[in-house]
Scaffold this active site. Structure first.
Site, PDB file in Angstrom:
ATOM      1  N   ALA A 146       0.939  -1.343  -0.064  1.00  0.00           N
ATOM      2  CA  ALA A 146       0.052   0.083   0.137  1.00  0.00           C
ATOM      3  C   ALA A 146       0.876   1.390   0.146  1.00  0.00           C
ATOM      4  O   ALA A 146       0.370   2.363   0.436  1.00  0.00           O
ATOM      5  CB  ALA A 146      -0.797   0.067   1.286  1.00  0.00           C
ATOM      6  N   ARG A 157      -3.120   8.500 -10.209  1.00  0.00           N
ATOM      7  CA  ARG A 157      -4.146   8.850 -10.955  1.00  0.00           C
ATOM      8  C   ARG A 157      -5.526   9.172 -10.109  1.00  0.00           C
ATOM      9  O   ARG A 157      -6.538   9.672 -10.623  1.00  0.00           O
ATOM     10  CB  ARG A 157      -4.772   7.442 -11.913  1.00  0.00           C
ATOM     11  CG  ARG A 157      -3.783   7.702 -13.109  1.00  0.00           C
ATOM     12  CD  ARG A 157      -4.066   6.283 -13.988  1.00  0.00           C
ATOM     13  NE  ARG A 157      -3.307   5.128 -13.416  1.00  0.00           N
ATOM     14  CZ  ARG A 157      -3.656   3.850 -13.880  1.00  0.00           C
ATOM     15  NH1 ARG A 157      -4.586   3.794 -14.782  1.00  0.00           N
ATOM     16  NH2 ARG A 157      -2.998   2.994 -13.420  1.00  0.00           N
ATOM     17  N   GLU A 168       4.747  -7.784 -17.572  1.00  0.00           N
ATOM     18  CA  GLU A 168       3.920  -6.679 -17.561  1.00  0.00           C
ATOM     19  C   GLU A 168       3.550  -5.951 -19.022  1.00  0.00           C
ATOM     20  O   GLU A 168       4.028  -6.174 -19.685  1.00  0.00           O
ATOM     21  CB  GLU A 168       4.567  -5.612 -16.768  1.00  0.00           C
ATOM     22  CG  GLU A 168       4.910  -6.015 -15.256  1.00  0.00           C
ATOM     23  CD  GLU A 168       3.563  -6.354 -14.482  1.00  0.00           C
ATOM     24  OE1 GLU A 168       3.050  -5.285 -14.358  1.00  0.00           O
ATOM     25  OE2 GLU A 168       3.384  -7.396 -14.004  1.00  0.00           O
ATOM     26  N   ASN A 219      -2.559 -11.246 -13.959  1.00  0.00           N
ATOM     27  CA  ASN A 219      -2.052 -11.377 -12.542  1.00  0.00           C
ATOM     28  C   ASN A 219      -2.951 -10.501 -11.557  1.00  0.00           C
ATOM     29  O   ASN A 219      -3.031  -9.546 -11.961  1.00  0.00           O
ATOM     30  CB  ASN A 219      -0.464 -11.220 -12.613  1.00  0.00           C
ATOM     31  CG  ASN A 219      -0.005 -11.009 -10.897  1.00  0.00           C
ATOM     32  OD1 ASN A 219      -0.727 -11.559  -9.921  1.00  0.00           O
ATOM     33  ND2 ASN A 219       0.857  -9.997 -10.975  1.00  0.00           N
ATOM     34  N   ALA A 263     -51.917  29.788  23.937  1.00  0.00           N
ATOM     35  CA  ALA A 263     -50.973  30.247  22.712  1.00  0.00           C
ATOM     36  C   ALA A 263     -50.315  31.442  22.664  1.00  0.00           C
ATOM     37  O   ALA A 263     -50.907  32.309  23.218  1.00  0.00           O
ATOM     38  CB  ALA A 263     -51.991  30.043  21.545  1.00  0.00           C
TER      39      ALA A 263
HETATM   40  C1  UD1 Z   1       0.727  -5.085 -10.507  1.00  0.00           C
HETATM   41  C2  UD1 Z   1       1.381  -6.201 -11.001  1.00  0.00           C
HETATM   42  C3  UD1 Z   1       0.685  -6.554 -12.379  1.00  0.00           C
HETATM   43  C4  UD1 Z   1      -0.624  -7.051 -11.822  1.00  0.00           C
HETATM   44  C5  UD1 Z   1      -1.589  -5.768 -11.285  1.00  0.00           C
HETATM   45  C6  UD1 Z   1      -2.805  -6.101 -10.680  1.00  0.00           C
HETATM   46  C7  UD1 Z   1       3.659  -5.889 -10.372  1.00  0.00           C
HETATM   47  C8  UD1 Z   1       5.141  -5.453 -11.236  1.00  0.00           C
HETATM   48  N1  UD1 Z   1       2.847  -5.702 -11.479  1.00  0.00           N
HETATM   49  O1  UD1 Z   1       0.734  -3.910 -11.390  1.00  0.00           O
HETATM   50  O2  UD1 Z   1       1.072  -7.697 -12.600  1.00  0.00           O
HETATM   51  O3  UD1 Z   1      -1.577  -7.241 -13.191  1.00  0.00           O
HETATM   52  O4  UD1 Z   1      -0.569  -5.316 -10.082  1.00  0.00           O
HETATM   53  O5  UD1 Z   1      -3.463  -4.996 -10.217  1.00  0.00           O
HETATM   54  O6  UD1 Z   1       3.903  -6.090  -9.484  1.00  0.00           O
HETATM   55  N2  UD1 Z   1       3.200  -0.687  -4.226  1.00  0.00           N
HETATM   56  C9  UD1 Z   1       4.326  -0.515  -3.074  1.00  0.00           C
HETATM   57  N3  UD1 Z   1       5.646  -0.426  -3.251  1.00  0.00           N
HETATM   58  C10 UD1 Z   1       6.348  -0.003  -4.538  1.00  0.00           C
HETATM   59  C11 UD1 Z   1       5.227  -0.249  -5.657  1.00  0.00           C
HETATM   60  C12 UD1 Z   1       4.005  -0.656  -5.539  1.00  0.00           C
HETATM   61  O7  UD1 Z   1       3.782  -1.016  -2.070  1.00  0.00           O
HETATM   62  O8  UD1 Z   1       6.976   0.476  -4.490  1.00  0.00           O
HETATM   63  C13 UD1 Z   1       2.045  -1.264  -3.983  1.00  0.00           C
HETATM   64  C14 UD1 Z   1       0.947  -0.161  -4.561  1.00  0.00           C
HETATM   65  O9  UD1 Z   1       0.764   0.792  -3.776  1.00  0.00           O
HETATM   66  C15 UD1 Z   1      -0.261  -1.222  -4.921  1.00  0.00           C
HETATM   67  C16 UD1 Z   1       0.502  -2.301  -5.480  1.00  0.00           C
HETATM   68  O10 UD1 Z   1       1.794  -2.266  -4.813  1.00  0.00           O
HETATM   69  O11 UD1 Z   1      -1.142  -1.345  -3.984  1.00  0.00           O
HETATM   70  C17 UD1 Z   1       0.542  -2.741  -6.927  1.00  0.00           C
HETATM   71  O12 UD1 Z   1       1.344  -1.755  -7.306  1.00  0.00           O
HETATM   72  P1  UD1 Z   1       1.102  -0.955  -8.748  1.00  0.00           P
HETATM   73  O13 UD1 Z   1       1.922   0.253  -9.170  1.00  0.00           O
HETATM   74  O14 UD1 Z   1      -0.487  -0.552  -8.882  1.00  0.00           O
HETATM   75  O15 UD1 Z   1       1.147  -2.026  -9.731  1.00  0.00           O
HETATM   76  P2  UD1 Z   1       0.295  -2.465 -10.936  1.00  0.00           P
HETATM   77  O16 UD1 Z   1       1.004  -1.577 -12.277  1.00  0.00           O
HETATM   78  O17 UD1 Z   1      -0.963  -2.146 -10.925  1.00  0.00           O
END
Ligand code: UD1
Ligand code: CA
Length: 473
Positions: free
Chosen positions: A13, A19, A161, A176, A429
Site C-alpha cells: 500500500a 491517478r 507486465e 495477474n 397560545a
Molecule cells: C501490479 C502487477 C501486475 C498486476 C497488477 C494487478 C507488478 C510489477 N505488477 O501492477 O502484474 O496485473 O498489479 O493489479 O507487481 N506498491 C508498493 N511499493 C512499490 C510499488 C507498488 O507498495 O514500490 C503497491 C502499490 O501501492 C499497489 C500495489 O503495490 O497497492 C501494486 O502496485 P501498482 O503500481 O499499482 O502495480 P500495477 O502496475 O497495478
C-alpha cells in the site's frame, strides 16, 4: 480459519496512486464509509495469520495513524522510495525467520476480495507445496495488467507486465491479480535476484516467478472466477464502480436477512449498519455509521440516518437524524431534523419542519409542527403546539427547559429557559414563558386583547378620506 502451515500476510500500500490526483494515500479513499484498505484488512483478519504487515510509503504517517487507531495488530513497514512491488516485499526479509511457512501477498487497492477466496489461494499453495500460487483472472480487456505465461504442464512460467509484453503476450487474457501465496523460503531466498531491468525501471515482484522457473520451483495459477473480486482501484471512476458493487453486497446481505429494500440502487447503507428483519427501506435513503434499526420499521423515502438506534415499529420519512436514540413506534417526519443527544421514548411524534436537539422526549408526547426543541427534558403525554420554541441560547450559554407530564403548550409559545413547566399545566397560545409554571396551572403571557366596537368601520372611513385628499379626487 486454520491452515496446515503458518501464514504471514503482507498488504502492499505504499504507492501514491497518481491517478487519484489526491494528497490522501490511495488506500485511504473511502468506499461507502470506510477507507478501501479497511475491507482488505477485515477479510485478511479472518485468515488468523500470525502476522499482518502493511507496506506504507506515500504520506505514510496518515496511513500508519489509521492503522494504529483501527487495526493495532497490524505492523506497518515503511518503504521510503517506491521502487516496485518486488522491492516492497523484500523489506519483509528483516522480519522473516525460518519459522515462517506461507506468505500471502495482497494489495491495498483491491477491496472486493473475499476471505474465502484468499483462503483457497493459501490452501492451493500449501497443499501442492508450490513455491507460489498466483491468483489470476480472465478479463475481456486485460490491458494494463501483468499477463500469465504458462508452460506445457499448465504451471506459471513467468508474468509479463503490459509495458514489457510482446504483442503475442498482450493477447493473453489471463492476468495477474497481484494476490499470491508464496512458500516463505522460496520467496526470501530468491527475492534478491529480482532486478529493475525493465521498461519502468522497477523491481517487479512478478519477476520472481521466472526466477522460480529457472530453479525448477513450481508456481501454479489459481483462477478467480468472480471478476468483481479482483477489481483494482487506480482512479476515481474505478472507485465509484467498486463502491457500487460493495453497496450491492451490503444491500443484498440485508435483504437476505429479511429487510425489504424497495430500490437498492438508490439506497446507501454503511458497512457497520445493523437491521432486524421486516424493516422496510424506501428509496433515496442514507443509513450510515453504527446505526441499528430494529424490527418492523419503515425508513424513508429520503431518510438520512447517522449513528442512531431506532427501536421496533418506528416510521421515519424525509428526515435527517444524527446520533440519536429513537424509541418504539415513533412517527418522525416529513422534513424533520433530529440532532445528537436526542432520546425519545415510545409512541413519540415529531412532525413536519421540527428540529430537536439534545432533548429527552417522554412517551406519547407530540411535537407535530414547525417547532424547535433544544436542551429540553420532556415528560409523557405532552403536546407542543405548532411553532413553539425552546429559546435555549441566551447569547452566552445553553439553558434547560423541563416540561412535566400531561402538559399542553399552545401554539407559538416561546419557552425562555431555565424554566420548569409543572405537570398538567396549560400554556395559552402565543405566550412568552419566562417564569416557572406550577403544576396544573394555566399560564398566559401575552398582551391583553382589546375589541373596539365599530372600530373597523371607523378605520375604513378615515382611510378613504385620507386617500381622496392625497389623490385630489
Ligand atoms: C501490479 C502487477 C501486475 C498486476 C497488477 C494487478 C507488478 C510489477 N505488477 O501492477 O502484474 O496485473 O498489479 O493489479 O507487481 N506498491 C508498493 N511499493 C512499490 C510499488 C507498488 O507498495 O514500490 C503497491 C502499490 O501501492 C499497489 C500495489 O503495490 O497497492 C501494486 O502496485 P501498482 O503500481 O499499482 O502495480 P500495477 O502496475 O497495478
Ligand atoms: Ca494497481
Amino acid at each position: 480459519m486454520k491452515f496446515d502451515k503458518n501464514l504471514t500476510i503482507v498488504i502492499l500500500a505504499a504507492g501514491k496512486g497518481k491517478r487519484m490526483v489526491s494528497s490522501t494515500p490511495k488506500v485511504l479513499h473511502n468506499i461507502i464509509d470506510k477507507p478501501m484498505i479497511y475491507y482488505t484488512l477485515k477479510e485478511a483478519a479472518k485468515l488468523d495469520a500470525d502476522n499482518i504487515f502493511v507496506i506504507t510509503g506515500h504520506n505514510h504517517e496518515i496511513l500508519e495513524k489509521y492503522l494504529s487507531d483501527n487495526f493495532p495488530e497490524v505492523i506497518p513497514v515503511y518503504q521510503e522510495k517506491q521502487m516496485g512491488t518486488g522491492h516492497a516485499v523484500s523489506l519483509l526479509k528483516n522480519f522473516s525467520n525460518k519459522k515462517w511457512e506461507s506468505v500471502l501477498v495482497l494489495t491495498g487497492d483491491c477491496p472486493l476480495i473475499k476471505s474465502e477466496t484468499l483462503a483457497s489461494v493459501v490452501t492451493c499453495q500449501q497443499d501442492g507445496n508450490y513455491a507460489a500460487c498466483v491468483a489470476t483472472a480472465i478479463l475481456d480487456n486485460p490491458y494494463g495488467y501483468g499477463r500469465i505465461i504458462k508452460n506445457q504442464d499448465g504451471q506459471v512460467k513467468k508474468i509479463v507486465e503490459e509495458s514489457d509484453a510482446t504483442s503475442d503476450e498482450k493477447s493473453i487474457r489471463e492476468i495477474n491479480t497481484s494476490i499470491y501465496c508464496f512458500d516463505s523460503n522460496a520467496l526470501f531466498d530468491n527475492i534478491s535476484f529480482i532486478n529493475s531491468d525493465n521498461f519502468q525501471k522497477e523491481y517487479y515482484l512478478t519477476d520472481i516467478i521466472e526466477e522460480f522457473t529457472k530453479k525448477n520451483l513450481k508456481s501454479l495459477a489459481f483462477l478467480i472466477s468472480d471478476g468483481d473480486e479482483v477489481l483494482g482501484i487506480n482512479d476515481r471512476i474505478q472507485l465509484s464502480a467498486v463502491e457500487k458493487i460493495m453497496q450491492k453486497r451490503i444491500n443484498e446481505n440485508l435483504m437476505a436477512s429479511g429487510v425489504t429494500i424497495t430500490d437498492p440502487n438508490s439506497t446507501f447503507i454503511g458497512s457497520d449498519v445493523f437491521m432486524e428483519n421486516d424493516t422496510i427501506i424506501e428509496p433515496f435513503s442514507f443509513i450510515k455509521g453504527k446505526t441499528v434499526i430494529k424490527k418492523g420499521c419503515t425508513i424513508g423515502p429520503f431518510a438520512q440516518i447517522f449513528d442512531c438506534e431506532i427501536d421496533v415499529g418506528t416510521t421515519i420519512n424525509s428526515a435527517v437524524i444524527k446520533n440519536a436514540l429513537i424509541g418504539k413506534n415513533n412517527n418522525i417526519g416529513p422534513y424533520t431534523y433530529i440532532r445528537p443527544g436526542t432520546v425519545t421514548s415510545e409512541n413519540v411524534k415529531i412532525g413536519g419542519f421540527c428540529e430537536v436537539k439534545k432533548s429527552i422526549i417522554g412517551s406519547n408526547s407530540k411535537i407535530p409542527h414547525l417547532s424547535y426543541i433544544g436542551d429540553a427534558e420532556m415528560g409523557s403525554n405532552i403536546n407542543i403546539g405548532a411553532s413553539s420554541v425552546t429559546c435555549n441560547y441566551d447569547g452566552y450559554r445553553k439553558n434547560k427547559t423541563v416540561i412535566g407530564d400531561d402538559v399542553f403548550i399552545g401554539s407559538d409559545t416561546m419557552l425562555v429557559p431555565p424554566v420548569h413547566i409543572g405537570k398538567g399545566a396549560l400554556i395559552a397560545a402565543g405566550s412568552v414563558i419566562t417564569e416557572d409554571v406550577p403544576e396544573n396551572s394555566m399560564a398566559l403571557a401575552r398582551s391583553k386583547q382589546v375589541n373596539l366596537p365599530d372600530g373597523a368601520v371607523k378605520y375604513r372611513k378615515k382611510k378613504e378620506v385620507q386617500n381622496k385628499k392625497e389623490l385630489k379626487i
